[in-house]
Scaffold this motif. Sequence first.
Motif, PDB file in Angstrom:
ATOM      1  N   ILE A 128       0.835  -1.210   0.000  1.00 41.70           N
ATOM      2  CA  ILE A 128       0.000   0.000   0.000  1.00 41.70           C
ATOM      3  C   ILE A 128       0.870   1.261   0.000  1.00 41.70           C
ATOM      4  CG2 ILE A 128      -1.927  -1.160   1.126  1.00 41.70           C
ATOM      5  CD1 ILE A 128      -1.203   0.302   3.709  1.00 41.70           C
ATOM      6  N   LYS A 129       2.211   1.071  -0.089  1.00 43.42           N
ATOM      7  CA  LYS A 129       3.109   2.243  -0.140  1.00 43.42           C
ATOM      8  C   LYS A 129       3.230   2.732  -1.584  1.00 43.42           C
ATOM      9  CE  LYS A 129       5.843   1.908   3.941  1.00 43.42           C
ATOM     10  NZ  LYS A 129       5.910   0.483   4.363  1.00 43.42           N
ATOM     11  N   PRO A 130       2.998   4.031  -1.804  1.00 41.96           N
ATOM     12  CA  PRO A 130       3.093   4.549  -3.173  1.00 41.96           C
ATOM     13  C   PRO A 130       4.507   4.383  -3.739  1.00 41.96           C
ATOM     14  CG  PRO A 130       2.157   6.191  -1.670  1.00 41.96           C
ATOM     15  CD  PRO A 130       2.668   5.078  -0.834  1.00 41.96           C
ATOM     16  N   ILE A 131       4.604   4.092  -5.025  1.00 44.08           N
ATOM     17  CA  ILE A 131       5.902   4.063  -5.715  1.00 44.08           C
ATOM     18  C   ILE A 131       5.815   5.007  -6.916  1.00 44.08           C
ATOM     19  CG2 ILE A 131       6.576   1.694  -5.097  1.00 44.08           C
ATOM     20  CD1 ILE A 131       5.639   1.111  -8.125  1.00 44.08           C
ATOM     21  N   GLU A 132       7.003   5.403  -7.407  1.00 44.45           N
ATOM     22  CA  GLU A 132       7.009   6.290  -8.571  1.00 44.45           C
ATOM     23  C   GLU A 132       7.072   5.440  -9.837  1.00 44.45           C
ATOM     24  OE1 GLU A 132       8.064   9.893  -8.020  1.00 44.45           O
ATOM     25  OE2 GLU A 132       8.910  10.380  -9.974  1.00 44.45           O
ATOM     26  N   LYS A 174       4.885   9.279 -12.128  1.00 43.23           N
ATOM     27  CA  LYS A 174       3.603   9.362 -11.426  1.00 43.23           C
ATOM     28  C   LYS A 174       3.646   8.470 -10.196  1.00 43.23           C
ATOM     29  CE  LYS A 174      -1.054   9.416 -12.634  1.00 43.23           C
ATOM     30  NZ  LYS A 174      -2.126   8.570 -12.876  1.00 43.23           N
ATOM     31  N   GLN A 175       2.994   8.925  -9.112  1.00 43.68           N
ATOM     32  CA  GLN A 175       2.910   8.079  -7.917  1.00 43.68           C
ATOM     33  C   GLN A 175       1.774   7.071  -8.105  1.00 43.68           C
ATOM     34  OE1 GLN A 175       4.307   8.610  -4.400  1.00 43.68           O
ATOM     35  NE2 GLN A 175       5.960   9.353  -5.691  1.00 43.68           N
ATOM     36  N   ILE A 176       2.101   5.778  -7.947  1.00 41.46           N
ATOM     37  CA  ILE A 176       0.995   4.803  -7.960  1.00 41.46           C
ATOM     38  C   ILE A 176       1.122   3.889  -6.741  1.00 41.46           C
ATOM     39  CG2 ILE A 176       0.621   4.791 -10.468  1.00 41.46           C
ATOM     40  CD1 ILE A 176       1.954   1.998 -10.454  1.00 41.46           C
ATOM     41  N   VAL A 177      -0.018   3.397  -6.256  1.00 36.83           N
ATOM     42  CA  VAL A 177      -0.027   2.457  -5.128  1.00 36.83           C
ATOM     43  C   VAL A 177      -0.192   1.061  -5.728  1.00 36.83           C
ATOM     44  CG1 VAL A 177      -1.248   1.754  -3.037  1.00 36.83           C
ATOM     45  CG2 VAL A 177      -1.065   4.203  -3.620  1.00 36.83           C
ATOM     46  N   PRO A 178       0.813   0.159  -5.512  1.00 32.86           N
ATOM     47  CA  PRO A 178       0.770  -1.142  -6.196  1.00 32.86           C
ATOM     48  C   PRO A 178      -0.557  -1.884  -6.031  1.00 32.86           C
ATOM     49  CG  PRO A 178       2.899  -0.844  -5.146  1.00 32.86           C
ATOM     50  CD  PRO A 178       2.066   0.345  -4.746  1.00 32.86           C
TER      51      PRO A 178
END
Length: 413
Positions: free
Chosen positions: A273-277, A281-285
Amino acid sequence: MNGKLLIIGAGGVASAEFAKCCQNSKVFKEIMLASRTKEKCDALAAKWADKTDAKLFTEQVDADNTAELIALIERFKPDVVLNLALPYQDLTIMDACLATKTHYVDTANYEPLDTAKFEYKWQWDYHDRYKEAGITALLGSGFDPGVTGVFCAYAMKHYFDEIHYIDILDCNGGDHGYPFATNFNPEINIREVSANGRYWENGKWIETAPMEIKREYDFEEVGKKDMYLLYHEELESLAKNIKGLKRIRFFMTFGQSYLTHLQCLENVGMTSIKPIEYEGKQIVPIQFLKAVLPDPASLGPRTKGKTNIGCIMQGVKDGKPLNYYVYNICDHEECYKEVGTQAISYTTGVPAMIGAMLIMQGWGLNSGEAGTAAAGSPAGVFNTEDFDPDPFMDALNKWGLPWKECFEPVLVE
Ligand code: NDP
């Protein structure tokens, strides 16, 4: 009470619940369905409009926005707001109900978006404010939580002096033919099953690794299934509310294919649930994963088989040991024929409808505090086991979730 219900959310559970409200137009005279995507509300209203005497309305609403919710409630003036959006919206909707003095019902306890952790504390904290405002919040009126709490209250009222052990068994024997799909919102489902397990014994919480404790159980009309100990939210309220309790556990069945896929997705970081770039763009897996998985609503026409959910209790009556199992069996294909969803949405939607109906009708508490048809139930924040179980148990039989009892159940080791 005017028989006016505002439903927020238009996903799988809301689809089943809305259909049942339309069938129950003697109680629900005006129903508004409001959600983020208005087209889904419109489609459901169009589907049931000529099969009900209830007046149907639809609206777009962002349930993360309390001011928008307040404006909608003030326009429609419902007796009860039924929250069938996601657990992240519980508090904004509870705030809007408080501001407008409107009764509140939901099916899942609050969970912050950025922490995979759910507990009742946040919502129980509203008790004094709801009491002062003269309104009721009924928390967790789905199957589990929801009916499981009613089952325990019913057993306590009619059969036991003390209940010492409770095992809640949630079996889904349904097959949708996909190698991996979740039966309700994938993000909520995966967060729930990938968390550590936990059960309550002798006043303490005991934590386990995810899926560490496994048992096999032979479920009526489903057959033998592997089930795994999970933490589930009603453990928290039942551990507090059931007299004399020594241990409470929750088990859910999973097939090997589901577990293997989940393990693989976890190993590669797709359930995080940690956002990644990603490409600037930031996405949450886990949110991306939700987008590529089958929509739970699409499982309805393909799911075959049955669910079997219930509670096994051990305790004493008049000084003698007593065992008791109460459960419901529900058929995926029958549900689809009736309301257009599979059994997971149906077994949640029916109790949600019943909870909203009973709060409207002035459902009384176990403690003897009565409600009134004019004002509704006693004020405060409550779980299903806080209320008189009898009208709920009768309504389950009437509205499509008949239950069975057994006094010599096979116990879970
Ligand atoms: P879905 O994802 O199918 O539906 C959720 C709905 O809420 C969607 O229509 C979605 O809108 C809408 N929504 C989400 N965010 C917002 C927002 N900010 N504003 C307005 N609407 C919003 O979920 P389910 O129907 O499967 O589950 C609904 C609830 O039921 C969940 O809280 C779940 O945890 C609970 N549940 C409880 C069970 C029980 O036994 N107690 C069992 C199963 C589920 P959009 O259509 O635009 O995405």
